[in-house]
Motif scaffolding. Structure first.
Motif, PDB file in Angstrom:
ATOM      1  N   GLU A  84       0.834  -1.214   0.000  1.00  0.00           N
ATOM      2  CA  GLU A  84       0.000   0.000   0.000  1.00  0.00           C
ATOM      3  C   GLU A  84       0.866   1.261   0.000  1.00  0.00           C
ATOM      4  O   GLU A  84       0.577   2.220  -0.719  1.00  0.00           O
ATOM      5  N   ARG A  85       1.934   1.276   0.809  1.00  0.00           N
ATOM      6  CA  ARG A  85       2.837   2.433   0.846  1.00  0.00           C
ATOM      7  C   ARG A  85       3.514   2.655  -0.503  1.00  0.00           C
ATOM      8  O   ARG A  85       3.637   3.782  -0.965  1.00  0.00           O
ATOM      9  N   GLU A  86       3.929   1.568  -1.138  1.00  0.00           N
ATOM     10  CA  GLU A  86       4.591   1.682  -2.436  1.00  0.00           C
ATOM     11  C   GLU A  86       3.612   2.210  -3.494  1.00  0.00           C
ATOM     12  O   GLU A  86       3.971   3.056  -4.312  1.00  0.00           O
ATOM     13  N   ARG A  87       2.376   1.719  -3.449  1.00  0.00           N
ATOM     14  CA  ARG A  87       1.358   2.207  -4.396  1.00  0.00           C
ATOM     15  C   ARG A  87       1.083   3.691  -4.156  1.00  0.00           C
ATOM     16  O   ARG A  87       0.991   4.474  -5.103  1.00  0.00           O
ATOM     17  N   ALA A  88       1.010   4.090  -2.894  1.00  0.00           N
ATOM     18  CA  ALA A  88       0.781   5.506  -2.574  1.00  0.00           C
ATOM     19  C   ALA A  88       1.969   6.356  -3.002  1.00  0.00           C
ATOM     20  O   ALA A  88       1.802   7.449  -3.548  1.00  0.00           O
ATOM     21  N   ARG A  89       3.193   5.859  -2.803  1.00  0.00           N
ATOM     22  CA  ARG A  89       4.389   6.606  -3.211  1.00  0.00           C
ATOM     23  C   ARG A  89       4.427   6.798  -4.724  1.00  0.00           C
ATOM     24  O   ARG A  89       4.679   7.889  -5.222  1.00  0.00           O
ATOM     25  N   GLN A  90       4.133   5.724  -5.449  1.00  0.00           N
ATOM     26  CA  GLN A  90       4.112   5.830  -6.913  1.00  0.00           C
ATOM     27  C   GLN A  90       3.013   6.788  -7.367  1.00  0.00           C
ATOM     28  O   GLN A  90       3.207   7.565  -8.307  1.00  0.00           O
ATOM     29  N   GLY A  91       1.870   6.745  -6.695  1.00  0.00           N
ATOM     30  CA  GLY A  91       0.782   7.666  -7.025  1.00  0.00           C
ATOM     31  C   GLY A  91       1.167   9.112  -6.764  1.00  0.00           C
ATOM     32  O   GLY A  91       0.865  10.001  -7.554  1.00  0.00           O
ATOM     33  N   MET A  92       1.869   9.369  -5.640  1.00  0.00           N
ATOM     34  CA  MET A  92       2.313  10.737  -5.330  1.00  0.00           C
ATOM     35  C   MET A  92       3.338  11.217  -6.346  1.00  0.00           C
ATOM     36  O   MET A  92       3.295  12.353  -6.794  1.00  0.00           O
ATOM     37  N   LEU A  93       4.280  10.338  -6.709  1.00  0.00           N
ATOM     38  CA  LEU A  93       5.312  10.731  -7.669  1.00  0.00           C
ATOM     39  C   LEU A  93       4.736  11.000  -9.057  1.00  0.00           C
ATOM     40  O   LEU A  93       5.254  11.827  -9.802  1.00  0.00           O
ATOM     41  N   SER A  94       3.644  10.306  -9.389  1.00  0.00           N
ATOM     42  CA  SER A  94       3.035  10.539 -10.703  1.00  0.00           C
ATOM     43  C   SER A  94       2.045  11.702 -10.670  1.00  0.00           C
ATOM     44  O   SER A  94       1.533  12.096 -11.707  1.00  0.00           O
ATOM     45  N   GLY A  95       1.772  12.242  -9.469  1.00  0.00           N
ATOM     46  CA  GLY A  95       0.872  13.388  -9.359  1.00  0.00           C
ATOM     47  C   GLY A  95      -0.591  13.003  -9.272  1.00  0.00           C
ATOM     48  O   GLY A  95      -1.467  13.840  -9.496  1.00  0.00           O
ATOM     49  N   ASP A  96      -0.894  11.746  -8.948  1.00  0.00           N
ATOM     50  CA  ASP A  96      -2.278  11.288  -8.838  1.00  0.00           C
ATOM     51  C   ASP A  96      -2.934  11.971  -7.636  1.00  0.00           C
ATOM     52  O   ASP A  96      -2.449  11.883  -6.517  1.00  0.00           O
ATOM     53  N   GLU A  97      -4.043  12.660  -7.892  1.00  0.00           N
ATOM     54  CA  GLU A  97      -4.749  13.433  -6.856  1.00  0.00           C
ATOM     55  C   GLU A  97      -5.110  12.602  -5.634  1.00  0.00           C
ATOM     56  O   GLU A  97      -5.101  13.097  -4.519  1.00  0.00           O
ATOM     57  N   ARG A  98      -5.453  11.326  -5.823  1.00  0.00           N
ATOM     58  CA  ARG A  98      -5.921  10.497  -4.713  1.00  0.00           C
ATOM     59  C   ARG A  98      -4.851  10.295  -3.647  1.00  0.00           C
ATOM     60  O   ARG A  98      -5.172  10.099  -2.480  1.00  0.00           O
ATOM     61  N   TYR A  99      -3.582  10.322  -4.044  1.00  0.00           N
ATOM     62  CA  TYR A  99      -2.505  10.007  -3.117  1.00  0.00           C
ATOM     63  C   TYR A  99      -1.777  11.244  -2.602  1.00  0.00           C
ATOM     64  O   TYR A  99      -0.873  11.120  -1.799  1.00  0.00           O
ATOM     65  N   LEU A 100      -2.135  12.417  -3.062  1.00  0.00           N
ATOM     66  CA  LEU A 100      -1.455  13.633  -2.623  1.00  0.00           C
ATOM     67  C   LEU A 100      -1.924  14.038  -1.234  1.00  0.00           C
ATOM     68  O   LEU A 100      -3.070  13.777  -0.857  1.00  0.00           O
ATOM     69  N   PRO A 101      -1.062  14.712  -0.459  1.00  0.00           N
ATOM     70  CA  PRO A 101      -1.514  15.254   0.825  1.00  0.00           C
ATOM     71  C   PRO A 101      -2.585  16.332   0.607  1.00  0.00           C
ATOM     72  O   PRO A 101      -2.694  16.897  -0.484  1.00  0.00           O
ATOM     73  N   ALA A 102      -3.339  16.637   1.631  1.00  0.00           N
ATOM     74  CA  ALA A 102      -4.451  17.596   1.508  1.00  0.00           C
ATOM     75  C   ALA A 102      -3.988  18.963   1.026  1.00  0.00           C
ATOM     76  O   ALA A 102      -4.694  19.632   0.273  1.00  0.00           O
ATOM     77  N   ARG A 103      -2.778  19.405   1.406  1.00  0.00           N
ATOM     78  CA  ARG A 103      -2.315  20.732   1.002  1.00  0.00           C
ATOM     79  C   ARG A 103      -2.056  20.834  -0.490  1.00  0.00           C
ATOM     80  O   ARG A 103      -1.977  21.920  -1.032  1.00  0.00           O
ATOM     81  N   ASP A 104      -1.872  19.680  -1.184  1.00  0.00           N
ATOM     82  CA  ASP A 104      -1.560  19.681  -2.606  1.00  0.00           C
ATOM     83  C   ASP A 104      -2.755  19.309  -3.483  1.00  0.00           C
ATOM     84  O   ASP A 104      -2.618  19.257  -4.701  1.00  0.00           O
ATOM     85  N   LYS A 105      -3.897  19.043  -2.895  1.00  0.00           N
ATOM     86  CA  LYS A 105      -5.050  18.585  -3.670  1.00  0.00           C
ATOM     87  C   LYS A 105      -5.829  19.751  -4.255  1.00  0.00           C
ATOM     88  O   LYS A 105      -5.850  20.837  -3.696  1.00  0.00           O
ATOM     89  N   GLY A 106      -6.484  19.464  -5.362  1.00  0.00           N
ATOM     90  CA  GLY A 106      -7.394  20.421  -5.960  1.00  0.00           C
ATOM     91  C   GLY A 106      -6.861  21.022  -7.253  1.00  0.00           C
ATOM     92  O   GLY A 106      -5.646  21.101  -7.463  1.00  0.00           O
ATOM     93  N   PRO A 107      -7.764  21.445  -8.121  1.00  0.00           N
ATOM     94  CA  PRO A 107      -7.352  22.000  -9.412  1.00  0.00           C
ATOM     95  C   PRO A 107      -6.597  23.317  -9.284  1.00  0.00           C
ATOM     96  O   PRO A 107      -5.709  23.603 -10.094  1.00  0.00           O
ATOM     97  N   ALA A 108      -6.908  24.124  -8.272  1.00  0.00           N
ATOM     98  CA  ALA A 108      -6.202  25.401  -8.101  1.00  0.00           C
ATOM     99  C   ALA A 108      -4.738  25.151  -7.739  1.00  0.00           C
ATOM    100  O   ALA A 108      -3.834  25.815  -8.266  1.00  0.00           O
TER     101      ALA A 108
END
Length: 194
Positions: free
Chosen positions: A54-78
C-alpha cells in the motif's frame, strides 16, 4: 391502512422496484473463503507485506501526481494549476537556496585573510541584499499572478492560500519539489521515466 390515491407527480416513488432478497441468499453472496494465517508471526508478515504494498502504491501515485494520493495541502485544481505555472518558469527565487549554500561553503574555505574579508564584504553588502530583494519581489509577483490566473481560469475554486503555496514552491530547488514537477521550463510536459 390509508386508501387515499397517490398523485402521479408524487416525488417519493412507491417501492424499490425489486423484491427483497432472502437472508440466506444475501449472506451467501457476502461469504468468501478465509485464508487465516497459521500463527501470529505469519499474520504479522502478511500485514507488513500488505502495508508495504500500500505504501509503495501511494508513493508511486504521489510521484506521478495522482490526486488520490497527494496530501491535503496539494489537492485540488487550483493547487495543480499553481504547481504547473511555477514549474513551467525559471524564477530568481528558486536560486536562493543554492546561492545561500554557495556563500556558506565559501566562508569555510581558508582564504588568505585580506581576500576573505573583501569577499565577505562584497557578499554581505551586495550579494545578500540583491538576492533578498529578488526573492521578495518574485514571491509577491508569483503570489499575485497565480491568484489572479486561478480566479480567471477556475472561477469556482477558492484562491485562499494558493498564492502562498505558489510562492513557497517557487523558492524550492526544482529537483526537490514535491509533488515532482509535471512541466518543464517552457511549459512542455515532463517525459515519462523509463
Amino acid at each position: 391502512m390509508d386508501d387515499t390515491p397517490v398523485p402521479a407527480d408524487d416525488p417519493k416513488p412507491q417501492g424499490k422496484g425489486r423484491p427483497t432478497p432472502k437472508r440466506r441468499d444475501a449472506e451467501g453472496r457476502r461469504r468468501q473463503p478465509v485464508n487465516a494465517p497459521k500463527d501470529r508471526k505469519e499474520a504479522y508478515r502478511q500485514m507488513r507485506a500488505k502495508q508495504s504494498a500500500e505504501r509503495e502504491r501511494a508513493r508511486q501515485g504521489m510521484l506521478s501526481g495522482d490526486e488520490r494520493y497527494l496530501p491535503a495541502r496539494d489537492k485540488g485544481p487550483a493547487r495543480k494549476f499553481a504547481r504547473d505555472w511555477v514549474d513551467s518558469r525559471r524564477l530568481p527565487s528558486q536560486y536562493f537556496l543554492p546561492f545561500s549554500l554557495l556563500i556558506l561553503v565559501a566562508t569555510w574555505i581558508p582564504w588568505p585573510m585580506n581576500i576573505r574579508a573583501r569577499a565577505l564584504e562584497i557578499v554581505m553588502v551586495v550579494g545578500w541584499p540583491v538576492m533578498m530583494v529578488g526573492v521578495i519581489f518574485t514571491s509577491v509577483y508569483v503570489s499575485w499572478k497565480v491568484k489572479k490566473l486561478v480566479a480567471e481560469k477556475l472561477p469556482n475554486e477558492s484562491v485562499k492560500g494558493v498564492g502562498f503555496y505558489a510562492a513557497m514552491r517557487a523558492m524550492q530547488i526544482r529537483k526537490l519539489r514535491f509533488p515532482p514537477p509535471q512541466k518543464l521550463p517552457g511549459g512542455k510536459p515532463v517525459p515519462p521515466k523509463k
